[in-house]
Design an enzyme around this catalytic site. Structure first.
Site, PDB file in Angstrom:
ATOM      1  N   HIS A  49       1.041  -1.384  -0.220  1.00  0.00           N
ATOM      2  CA  HIS A  49      -0.096   0.032   0.316  1.00  0.00           C
ATOM      3  C   HIS A  49       0.935   1.424  -0.245  1.00  0.00           C
ATOM      4  O   HIS A  49       2.082   1.562   0.167  1.00  0.00           O
ATOM      5  CB  HIS A  49      -0.733   0.129   1.316  1.00  0.00           C
TER       6      HIS A  49
HETATM    7  C1  T46 Z   1       2.813   0.839   6.848  1.00  0.00           C
HETATM    8  C2  T46 Z   1       3.694  -0.055   7.283  1.00  0.00           C
HETATM    9  C3  T46 Z   1       5.652   0.256   7.297  1.00  0.00           C
HETATM   10  C4  T46 Z   1      -3.940   0.299  13.347  1.00  0.00           C
HETATM   11  O1  T46 Z   1      -5.070  -0.353  13.935  1.00  0.00           O
HETATM   12  N1  T46 Z   1      -3.828   0.778  13.913  1.00  0.00           N
HETATM   13  C5  T46 Z   1      -2.347   1.260  13.261  1.00  0.00           C
HETATM   14  O2  T46 Z   1      -1.607   2.746  13.482  1.00  0.00           O
HETATM   15  C6  T46 Z   1      -1.485   0.103  12.546  1.00  0.00           C
HETATM   16  C7  T46 Z   1      -0.411   1.055  11.778  1.00  0.00           C
HETATM   17  C8  T46 Z   1      -2.633  -0.419  12.113  1.00  0.00           C
HETATM   18  N2  T46 Z   1      -3.792  -1.131  12.249  1.00  0.00           N
HETATM   19  C9  T46 Z   1      -4.064  -1.907  12.040  1.00  0.00           C
HETATM   20  C10 T46 Z   1      -4.633  -2.312  10.984  1.00  0.00           C
HETATM   21  C11 T46 Z   1      -5.030  -3.785  10.196  1.00  0.00           C
HETATM   22  O3  T46 Z   1      -6.356  -3.528  10.609  1.00  0.00           O
HETATM   23  O4  T46 Z   1      -3.557  -3.568  12.164  1.00  0.00           O
HETATM   24  C12 T46 Z   1      -3.206  -4.805  10.949  1.00  0.00           C
HETATM   25  C13 T46 Z   1      -2.894  -4.765  10.215  1.00  0.00           C
HETATM   26  O5  T46 Z   1      -2.569  -3.664   9.943  1.00  0.00           O
HETATM   27  P1  T46 Z   1      -1.656  -3.144   8.105  1.00  0.00           P
HETATM   28  O6  T46 Z   1      -2.079  -4.771   7.422  1.00  0.00           O
HETATM   29  O7  T46 Z   1      -2.111  -2.011   7.328  1.00  0.00           O
HETATM   30  O8  T46 Z   1      -0.007  -3.813   8.146  1.00  0.00           O
HETATM   31  P2  T46 Z   1       1.077  -3.689   7.995  1.00  0.00           P
HETATM   32  O9  T46 Z   1       2.858  -4.362   8.423  1.00  0.00           O
HETATM   33  O10 T46 Z   1       0.726  -4.160   5.974  1.00  0.00           O
HETATM   34  O11 T46 Z   1       1.735  -1.586   7.105  1.00  0.00           O
HETATM   35  C14 T46 Z   1       2.066  -1.047   8.326  1.00  0.00           C
HETATM   36  C15 T46 Z   1       1.312  -0.142   8.671  1.00  0.00           C
HETATM   37  O12 T46 Z   1      -0.392  -0.146   8.519  1.00  0.00           O
HETATM   38  C16 T46 Z   1       1.397   0.725   7.320  1.00  0.00           C
HETATM   39  O13 T46 Z   1       1.128   2.408   7.318  1.00  0.00           O
HETATM   40  O14 T46 Z   1       3.633   1.598   6.048  1.00  0.00           O
HETATM   41  O15 T46 Z   1       3.139  -0.619   8.618  1.00  0.00           O
END
Ligand code: T46
Length: 133
Positions: A49
């Site tokens: 993303h």
């Molecule tokens: C990024 C990379 C480096 C939250 O509720 N609060 C938060 O602050 C974050 C970051 C995530 N979440 C929830 C949303 C999803 O249900 O945690 C779950 C996993 O998040 P996501 O699938 O977006 O995680 P990554 O590792 O793919 O990405 C993350 C960050 O979301 C993104 O901003 O730049 O790490």
């Protein structure tokens, strides 16, 4: 593509290491949120993303991982494997995180609170977004 990596001082002594990060000094924005990623298996790719406004610093505080960057025109890969090395990721940058070593801990310092509306999670949409800016 310009890769912005920061190297921070390690205040180490016989007791161990300490790395201190302050807003507008080591970190080029006010930190509004901190999160960390652990227990990601080696064959898992996270991310996929971009963000419209968010700026972040990524530090692998234990172990190592790789960060894939794509600004819509160029791609780059960055290895994070030092406790005192921070990768700055600007907005409008597609990112992936992969090749996590066992026990790796990826610490993220973010310029904004969590906002799902700031995410672009579709690659074609990302390309259209950056091309139309
Ligand atoms: C990024 C990379 C480096 C939250 O509720 N609060 C938060 O602050 C974050 C970051 C995530 N979440 C929830 C949303 C999803 O249900 O945690 C779950 C996993 O998040 P996501 O699938 O977006 O995680 P990554 O590792 O793919 O990405 C993350 C960050 O979301 C993104 O901003 O730049 O790490």
């Amino acid at each position: 593509m310009e890769i912005r990596k920061y190297t921070y001082d390690i205040r180490g002594d016989e007791r161990g290491n300490l790395v201190a990060l302050e807003c507008m000094k080591e970190i080029p924005f006010d930190i509004k949120r901190v999160y960390y990623i652990t227990d990601t298996q080696t064959d898992v790719v996270r991310g996929h993303h971009a963000h419209k406004n968010l700026k972040q610093i990524l530090i692998c505080v234990h172990g190592s991982c790789k960060i894939g960057l794509d600004n819509g025109k160029e791609k780059a890969e960055v290895l994070l494997d030092k406790i005192n090395e921070g990768l700055y990721i600007e907005s409008d940058m597609w990112r992936t995180m992969y090749d996590f070593s066992e026990g790796a801990v990826l610490l993220v310092l973010a310029s904004e609170l969590y906002d799902e509306a700031d995410y672009i999670r579709n690659y074609d949409e990302f390309i259209n977004y950056v091309n139309n800016k």
